[in-house]
Write a protein that holds these residues in place. Sequence first.
Motif, mmCIF file in Angstrom:
data_model
loop_
_atom_site.group_PDB
_atom_site.id
_atom_site.type_symbol
_atom_site.label_atom_id
_atom_site.label_comp_id
_atom_site.label_asym_id
_atom_site.label_seq_id
_atom_site.Cartn_x
_atom_site.Cartn_y
_atom_site.Cartn_z
ATOM 1 N N HIS A 1 2.702 1.841 8.383
ATOM 2 C CA HIS A 1 2.843 3.283 8.191
ATOM 3 C C HIS A 1 2.175 3.695 6.882
ATOM 4 N N LEU A 2 1.415 4.763 6.952
ATOM 5 C CA LEU A 2 0.642 5.240 5.810
ATOM 6 C C LEU A 2 1.513 5.540 4.595
ATOM 7 N N LYS A 3 2.738 6.015 4.813
ATOM 8 C CA LYS A 3 3.605 6.392 3.681
ATOM 9 C C LYS A 3 4.030 5.179 2.845
ATOM 10 N N ASN A 4 3.898 3.959 3.396
ATOM 11 C CA ASN A 4 4.275 2.748 2.664
ATOM 12 C C ASN A 4 3.147 2.197 1.798
ATOM 13 N N ILE A 5 1.937 2.745 1.946
ATOM 14 C CA ILE A 5 0.766 2.207 1.248
ATOM 15 C C ILE A 5 0.553 2.916 -0.083
ATOM 16 N N GLN A 6 0.440 2.108 -1.145
ATOM 17 C CA GLN A 6 0.133 2.639 -2.471
ATOM 18 C C GLN A 6 -1.380 2.697 -2.671
ATOM 19 N N SER A 7 -2.068 1.606 -2.299
ATOM 20 C CA SER A 7 -3.526 1.564 -2.427
ATOM 21 C C SER A 7 -4.100 0.653 -1.350
ATOM 22 N N LEU A 8 -5.401 0.803 -1.160
ATOM 23 C CA LEU A 8 -6.090 0.055 -0.110
ATOM 24 C C LEU A 8 -7.392 -0.476 -0.683
ATOM 25 N N LYS A 9 -7.690 -1.735 -0.403
ATOM 26 C CA LYS A 9 -8.935 -2.333 -0.865
ATOM 27 C C LYS A 9 -9.656 -2.921 0.337
ATOM 28 N N VAL A 10 -10.889 -2.476 0.548
ATOM 29 C CA VAL A 10 -11.716 -2.988 1.642
ATOM 30 C C VAL A 10 -12.824 -3.829 1.017
ATOM 31 N N THR A 11 -12.884 -5.102 1.411
ATOM 32 C CA THR A 11 -13.900 -6.018 0.899
ATOM 33 C C THR A 11 -14.851 -6.367 2.031
ATOM 34 N N PRO A 12 -16.139 -6.018 1.884
ATOM 35 C CA PRO A 12 -17.109 -6.326 2.940
ATOM 36 C C PRO A 12 -17.387 -7.826 3.001
ATOM 37 N N PRO A 13 -17.981 -8.291 4.103
ATOM 38 C CA PRO A 13 -18.339 -9.714 4.194
ATOM 39 C C PRO A 13 -19.286 -10.101 3.067
ATOM 40 N N GLY A 14 -19.169 -11.325 2.614
ATOM 41 C CA GLY A 14 -20.027 -11.809 1.533
ATOM 42 C C GLY A 14 -19.996 -13.324 1.502
ATOM 43 N N PRO A 15 -20.475 -13.907 0.401
ATOM 44 C CA PRO A 15 -20.514 -15.374 0.316
ATOM 45 C C PRO A 15 -19.121 -16.001 0.289
ATOM 46 N N HIS A 16 -18.127 -15.222 -0.128
ATOM 47 C CA HIS A 16 -16.760 -15.739 -0.194
ATOM 48 C C HIS A 16 -16.085 -15.763 1.168
ATOM 49 N N CYS A 17 -16.497 -14.838 2.056
ATOM 50 C CA CYS A 17 -15.839 -14.705 3.355
ATOM 51 C C CYS A 17 -16.786 -13.975 4.303
ATOM 52 N N GLY A 18 -16.865 -14.424 5.526
ATOM 53 C CA GLY A 18 -17.788 -13.843 6.493
ATOM 54 C C GLY A 18 -17.251 -12.637 7.239
ATOM 55 N N GLN A 19 -16.051 -12.189 6.908
ATOM 56 C CA GLN A 19 -15.476 -11.047 7.624
ATOM 57 C C GLN A 19 -15.017 -9.971 6.647
ATOM 58 N N THR A 20 -14.936 -8.742 7.136
ATOM 59 C CA THR A 20 -14.405 -7.648 6.340
ATOM 60 C C THR A 20 -12.906 -7.849 6.168
ATOM 61 N N GLU A 21 -12.424 -7.664 4.935
ATOM 62 C CA GLU A 21 -10.996 -7.818 4.668
ATOM 63 C C GLU A 21 -10.432 -6.499 4.157
ATOM 64 N N VAL A 22 -9.275 -6.121 4.705
ATOM 65 C CA VAL A 22 -8.577 -4.907 4.283
ATOM 66 C C VAL A 22 -7.223 -5.350 3.732
ATOM 67 N N VAL A 23 -7.013 -5.124 2.429
ATOM 68 C CA VAL A 23 -5.769 -5.516 1.775
ATOM 69 C C VAL A 23 -5.067 -4.246 1.307
ATOM 70 N N ALA A 24 -3.857 -4.026 1.808
ATOM 71 C CA ALA A 24 -3.061 -2.872 1.422
ATOM 72 C C ALA A 24 -2.002 -3.318 0.424
ATOM 73 N N THR A 25 -1.905 -2.587 -0.684
ATOM 74 C CA THR A 25 -0.820 -2.809 -1.630
ATOM 75 C C THR A 25 0.255 -1.786 -1.290
ATOM 76 N N LEU A 26 1.434 -2.294 -0.980
ATOM 77 C CA LEU A 26 2.529 -1.415 -0.598
ATOM 78 C C LEU A 26 3.213 -0.856 -1.836
ATOM 79 N N LYS A 27 4.015 0.171 -1.657
ATOM 80 C CA LYS A 27 4.734 0.776 -2.770
ATOM 81 C C LYS A 27 5.731 -0.196 -3.389
ATOM 82 N N THR A 28 6.102 -1.240 -2.653
ATOM 83 C CA THR A 28 6.992 -2.276 -3.177
ATOM 84 C C THR A 28 6.246 -3.284 -4.040
ATOM 85 N N GLY A 29 4.897 -3.206 -4.050
ATOM 86 C CA GLY A 29 4.073 -4.143 -4.807
ATOM 87 C C GLY A 29 3.548 -5.283 -3.964
ATOM 88 N N GLN A 30 4.070 -5.439 -2.771
ATOM 89 C CA GLN A 30 3.619 -6.504 -1.868
ATOM 90 C C GLN A 30 2.229 -6.180 -1.330
#
Length: 100
Positions: A50-79
Amino acid sequence: MARAATPAAARLLRAALLLLVLVAAGRRAAGAPVVTELRCRCLQTLQGIHLKNIQSLKVTPPGPHCGQTEVVATLKTGQEVCLNPEAPMVKKIINKMLNK
């Protein structure tokens, strides 16, 4: 009693020291990208959250570290949770966050 180094040994020692200095200087070069991980962060992903639980969002495109796009959400709880970038709900979340 110390022996004087041969000219060839002295040249080899100078070349080794120069190489060491160049490597050390290259590690501190201004603007050089710093890679902290050489693997994917997201091994498992959620299809949405749910959008209301998300504090921030980080989208990392594919690169030498990883071949896939990664979406990491930081929740309001810090998780931090990984989201599936291909899931329709996650695409909507990314669009809403970009439009804010």
